[in-house]
Design a protein around this motif. Structure first.
Motif, PDB file in Angstrom:
ATOM      1  N   PRO A 166       0.827  -1.332   0.050  1.00 33.32           N
ATOM      2  CA  PRO A 166      -0.020  -0.001   0.113  1.00 33.32           C
ATOM      3  C   PRO A 166       0.978   1.242  -0.141  1.00 33.32           C
ATOM      4  CG  PRO A 166      -0.027  -1.111   2.164  1.00 33.32           C
ATOM      5  CD  PRO A 166       0.503  -2.026   1.034  1.00 33.32           C
ATOM      6  N   VAL A 167       0.404   2.107  -0.575  1.00 38.67           N
ATOM      7  CA  VAL A 167       1.240   3.494  -0.731  1.00 38.67           C
ATOM      8  C   VAL A 167       0.097   4.636  -0.817  1.00 38.67           C
ATOM      9  CG1 VAL A 167       3.282   2.940  -1.959  1.00 38.67           C
ATOM     10  CG2 VAL A 167       1.254   3.568  -3.330  1.00 38.67           C
ATOM     11  N   GLU A 168       0.564   5.848   0.122  1.00 39.77           N
ATOM     12  CA  GLU A 168      -0.505   6.883  -0.041  1.00 39.77           C
ATOM     13  C   GLU A 168      -0.507   7.717  -1.403  1.00 39.77           C
ATOM     14  OE1 GLU A 168      -0.703   9.122   3.674  1.00 39.77           O
ATOM     15  OE2 GLU A 168      -0.700   7.108   4.993  1.00 39.77           O
ATOM     16  N   THR A 169       0.744   7.838  -1.837  1.00 42.76           N
ATOM     17  CA  THR A 169       0.944   8.715  -3.076  1.00 42.76           C
ATOM     18  C   THR A 169       1.760   8.176  -4.064  1.00 42.76           C
ATOM     19  OG1 THR A 169       2.968   9.611  -2.351  1.00 42.76           O
ATOM     20  CG2 THR A 169       0.968  10.743  -1.494  1.00 42.76           C
ATOM     21  N   GLY A 170       1.975   8.543  -5.091  1.00 44.12           N
ATOM     22  CA  GLY A 170       2.769   8.230  -6.211  1.00 44.12           C
ATOM     23  C   GLY A 170       4.315   8.988  -6.042  1.00 44.12           C
ATOM     24  N   TRP A 171       4.756   9.680  -5.026  1.00 45.46           N
ATOM     25  CA  TRP A 171       5.688  10.521  -4.781  1.00 45.46           C
ATOM     26  C   TRP A 171       6.620   9.947  -3.984  1.00 45.46           C
ATOM     27  CZ3 TRP A 171       6.118  14.925  -7.761  1.00 45.46           C
ATOM     28  CH2 TRP A 171       5.016  15.407  -8.302  1.00 45.46           C
ATOM     29  N   ILE A 172       8.027  10.295  -4.132  1.00 43.46           N
ATOM     30  CA  ILE A 172       9.079   9.653  -3.347  1.00 43.46           C
ATOM     31  C   ILE A 172       9.645  10.969  -2.674  1.00 43.46           C
ATOM     32  CG2 ILE A 172      11.232   8.724  -3.405  1.00 43.46           C
ATOM     33  CD1 ILE A 172       9.166   6.896  -3.695  1.00 43.46           C
ATOM     34  N   ARG A 173      10.007  10.980  -1.407  1.00 44.49           N
ATOM     35  CA  ARG A 173      10.724  11.836  -0.584  1.00 44.49           C
ATOM     36  C   ARG A 173      12.344  11.305  -1.077  1.00 44.49           C
ATOM     37  NH1 ARG A 173      10.769  11.765   4.488  1.00 44.49           N
ATOM     38  NH2 ARG A 173       9.656   9.953   4.838  1.00 44.49           N
ATOM     39  N   GLN A 174      12.976  12.297  -1.742  1.00 42.19           N
ATOM     40  CA  GLN A 174      14.380  12.088  -2.138  1.00 42.19           C
ATOM     41  C   GLN A 174      15.265  12.943  -1.364  1.00 42.19           C
ATOM     42  OE1 GLN A 174      15.929  11.078  -6.315  1.00 42.19           O
ATOM     43  NE2 GLN A 174      16.786  12.833  -5.878  1.00 42.19           N
ATOM     44  N   ARG A 175      16.432  12.294  -0.810  1.00 39.09           N
ATOM     45  CA  ARG A 175      17.626  13.200  -0.361  1.00 39.09           C
ATOM     46  C   ARG A 175      18.708  12.737  -1.316  1.00 39.09           C
ATOM     47  NH1 ARG A 175      20.186  13.443   4.715  1.00 39.09           N
ATOM     48  NH2 ARG A 175      19.638  11.455   5.288  1.00 39.09           N
ATOM     49  N   THR A 176      19.303  13.658  -1.699  1.00 41.14           N
ATOM     50  CA  THR A 176      20.659  13.458  -2.333  1.00 41.14           C
ATOM     51  C   THR A 176      21.966  13.850  -1.481  1.00 41.14           C
ATOM     52  OG1 THR A 176      19.688  14.140  -4.258  1.00 41.14           O
ATOM     53  CG2 THR A 176      21.995  14.226  -4.396  1.00 41.14           C
ATOM     54  N   LEU A 177      23.027  13.014  -1.358  1.00 40.41           N
ATOM     55  CA  LEU A 177      24.168  12.978  -0.719  1.00 40.41           C
ATOM     56  C   LEU A 177      25.204  12.969  -1.579  1.00 40.41           C
ATOM     57  CD1 LEU A 177      23.737  10.229   2.118  1.00 40.41           C
ATOM     58  CD2 LEU A 177      22.619  12.679   2.103  1.00 40.41           C
ATOM     59  N   VAL A 178      26.213  13.694  -1.422  1.00 41.20           N
ATOM     60  CA  VAL A 178      27.623  14.101  -2.446  1.00 41.20           C
ATOM     61  C   VAL A 178      28.626  12.990  -1.617  1.00 41.20           C
ATOM     62  CG1 VAL A 178      29.133  15.519  -3.538  1.00 41.20           C
ATOM     63  CG2 VAL A 178      26.763  16.112  -3.028  1.00 41.20           C
ATOM     64  N   ALA A 179      29.163  12.241  -2.579  1.00 39.79           N
ATOM     65  CA  ALA A 179      30.262  11.437  -1.993  1.00 39.79           C
ATOM     66  C   ALA A 179      31.656  11.838  -3.080  1.00 39.79           C
ATOM     67  CB  ALA A 179      30.014   9.947  -2.199  1.00 39.79           C
ATOM     68  N   GLU A 180      32.629  12.082  -2.351  1.00 41.12           N
ATOM     69  CA  GLU A 180      33.572  12.715  -3.034  1.00 41.12           C
ATOM     70  C   GLU A 180      34.767  11.633  -3.508  1.00 41.12           C
ATOM     71  OE1 GLU A 180      33.909  15.576  -3.989  1.00 41.12           O
ATOM     72  OE2 GLU A 180      32.603  16.673  -2.674  1.00 41.12           O
ATOM     73  N   THR A 181      34.617  10.318  -3.046  1.00 41.69           N
ATOM     74  CA  THR A 181      35.495   9.114  -3.456  1.00 41.69           C
ATOM     75  C   THR A 181      34.546   7.849  -3.404  1.00 41.69           C
ATOM     76  OG1 THR A 181      36.014   8.575  -1.271  1.00 41.69           O
ATOM     77  CG2 THR A 181      37.380  10.187  -2.181  1.00 41.69           C
ATOM     78  N   VAL A 182      35.479   6.841  -3.959  1.00 45.89           N
ATOM     79  CA  VAL A 182      34.562   5.679  -3.789  1.00 45.89           C
ATOM     80  C   VAL A 182      34.429   5.109  -2.363  1.00 45.89           C
ATOM     81  CG1 VAL A 182      36.733   4.282  -4.332  1.00 45.89           C
ATOM     82  CG2 VAL A 182      34.516   3.246  -4.854  1.00 45.89           C
ATOM     83  N   ALA A 183      35.404   5.272  -1.624  1.00 45.31           N
ATOM     84  CA  ALA A 183      35.327   4.787  -0.204  1.00 45.31           C
ATOM     85  C   ALA A 183      34.002   5.485   0.461  1.00 45.31           C
ATOM     86  CB  ALA A 183      36.420   5.033   0.484  1.00 45.31           C
ATOM     87  N   ASP A 184      33.896   6.744   0.147  1.00 42.47           N
ATOM     88  CA  ASP A 184      32.590   7.726   0.824  1.00 42.47           C
ATOM     89  C   ASP A 184      31.478   7.118   0.264  1.00 42.47           C
ATOM     90  OD1 ASP A 184      34.150   9.371   2.206  1.00 42.47           O
ATOM     91  OD2 ASP A 184      33.813  11.213   0.715  1.00 42.47           O
TER      92      ASP A 184
END
Ligand SMILES: Cc1cc2nc3c(=O)[nH]c(=O)nc-3n(C[C@H](O)[C@H](O)[C@H](O)COP(=O)(O)OP(=O)(O)OC[C@H]3O[C@@H](n4cnc5c(N)ncnc54)[C@H](O)[C@@H]3O)c2cc1C
Length: 444
Positions: free
Chosen positions: A177-195
């Motif tokens: 079940p979902v209430e909407t067709g929207w997603i709350r998206q957060r973007t994080l920046v990683a500077e390297t592969v380890a990050d």
């Protein structure tokens, strides 16, 4: 009818007889006495998995939805029903499939046969974990009901079994079940592969997580990425602009790729420029949550019709492997550096954290999976064979739904459930009867 068929990567192309039954009964009559046959859904596997050694049986004609229980979310459909049809019918009723891959143009049969994973695999498992039962037809026309209780070993072999255990005619799958067709998206920046790996590992509680990696960045920026985390938005979380479109704005027909682009269009410079712009734009949006519609969130490439033509007439391969979690930190930088050094044009390099595996031949296990597209060009196959050796030596494996070129030895090294899978095929008399170009190449 003999035709030339390929998968989504347009490599390889092979001649096969094509059967197109309109019902389960017609399918039984058509496959009787055939050898070297395999089921085909919507042809979205990249390589040769859905091309029969001799005969290919398209099950797109099995397209009826049979039953839905809104109290539990269980939906019973025929195997040729597409994910797009399910979302179109059920999202407006407040339900969404429990697991979706990166395109909605796939069938239920194809999703079970590849045990596809989504951005929530680390939490919710693969598509097969949300299948209650399936109706399987053996090549002699026998029909078996399979579930965790009934014909259980065939059930576990069919999930991720790439069509090599029989024809899936119908299945009962879970919608949530979902209430909407929207997603709350957060973007994080990683500077390297380890990050990148650290951010994905730290996000195990997020419902959805995925990293877009700049596959051409090198040196200190090797493996830099944008990590996207997502949650289904509740009705209360919608802002004024989204309220009239609770289940997402209507689809706009996206631009298409009308002809094969000349091979020169994609080169290191054009892709590097795209990647740089994409990284900067994404990084500028990092921080606060944003609401994103279900189409761009789950199926970004579906907006560009026939985008597989962008790689030109010779096609492309998608290279997707998974490494055990404990080995990723050592090996990912090496593999990413080799790929960046080679400068293979790839818009898409996607890293995901996977959770526990499902069926006997299912691809996922606890670790990190990298997927990227590479244009077919001289030297590519030898380059990837070298990468295969590193992946196999580290206890990793390659995804059969994306594969067009790995050898039998890499495959055998990566899939410990193989002996049981072969035994089941032998006992049900499936060897030789069910065979694809993929199975012949990797010795299944
Ligand atoms: C843009 C894009 C993004 C993708 N993203 C993801 C992703 O995020 N995660 C992921 O896991 N995969 C992903 N995939 C791969 C895709 O989900 C799988 O290849 C899927 O199996 C394709 O389904 P299909 O119906 O097109 O099957 P086909 O490509 O036609 O067949 C795939 C396999 O399923 C078998 N099969 C099909 N129908 C049946 C049936 N009825 N009975 C028995 N066997 C059957 C075939 O024999 C074949 O082995 C992506 C593919 C594309 C093109």
């Amino acid at each position: 009818m003999s035709v030339e068929l390929s998968g989504w990567g347009r490599y390889p192309v092979a001649a096969t007889d094509l059967l197109q039954p309109a019902s389960a009964q017609a399918a039984a009559a058509m496959v009787a006495g055939r050898t070297g046959a395999i089921a085909r859904g919507n042809g979205r596997a990249y390589g040769d998995a859905a091309i029969g050694e001799e005969t290919t049986v398209s099950l797109l004609g099995l397209g009826r939805m049979r039953a839905f229980d809104p109290a539990t979310g269980w939906l019973t459909v025929e195997a040729g029903v597409t994910l797009a049809e399910i979302v179109a019918a059920f999202l407006p009723r407040g339900f969404f499939p429990a697991v979706v891959p990166g395109t909605q143009f796939v069938t239920v049969g194809g999703m079970i046969a590849a045990d596809v994973h989504g951005k929530n695999h680390h939490r919710d498992g693969g598509f097969g974990d949300h299948v209650a039962a399936l109706d399987l037809m053996l090549p002699d026309g026998t029909r078996l009901s399979c579930s965790r209780e009934q014909n259980a070993e065939l059930f576990h072999a069919t999930i991720g079994g790439m069509g090599l255990t029989g024809y899936i005619l119908a299945a009962t799958i879970r919608l949530i079940p979902v209430e909407t067709g929207w997603i709350r998206q957060r973007t994080l920046v990683a500077e390297t592969v380890a990050d990148t790996v650290r951010l994905l590992d730290a996000a195990q509680d997020a419902t959805y997580s995925v990293a877009w990696i700049d596959g051409l960045a090198r040196g200190a920026a090797l493996g830099r990425s944008l990590v996207y985390l997502g949650e289904h938005a509740t009705r209360a979380a919608l802002g004024g602009a989204q309220v009239p479109y609770r289940f997402g704005p209507a689809a706009k027909a996206g631009p298409g790729v009308p002809f094969d682009l000349p091979a020169l269009t994609l080169n290191r410079l054009s892709v590097a420029a795209f990647n740089e712009a994409y990284f900067r734009l994404g990084a500028a949006k990092a921080g606060p949550e944003r609401l994103v519609g279900w189409r761009p969130y789950f199926f970004p490439l579906d907006g560009v019709a026939d985008w597989n033509r962008i790689y030109g007439r010779n096609g492309f391969v998608q290279y997707q492997f998974v490494l055990p979690a404990a080995r990723s930190a050592d090996l990912l930088p090496d593999l990413l550096d080799r790929i960046a050094q080679r400068g293979s044009a790839s818009f898409l390099a996607v890293l995901k954290r996977l959770g526990r595996g499902g069926g006997l031949l299912s691809f996922p296990f606890e670790g990190h999976t990298l997927a990227l597209d590479m244009k077919m060009e001289p030297g590519l196959l030898a380059f990837l064979a070298e990468c295969d050796r590193l992946v196999a030596a580290a206890g990793g494996r390659l995804y059969l739904a994306k594969d067009a070129r790995q050898t039998r030895s890499t495959f055998e090294a990566g899939y410990p459930g193989l002996a049981r899978f072969r035994d089941i095929r032998r006992r049900y008399g499936l060897e030789g009867r069910l065979a694809s170009r993929l199975s012949r190449r990797i010795g299944l």
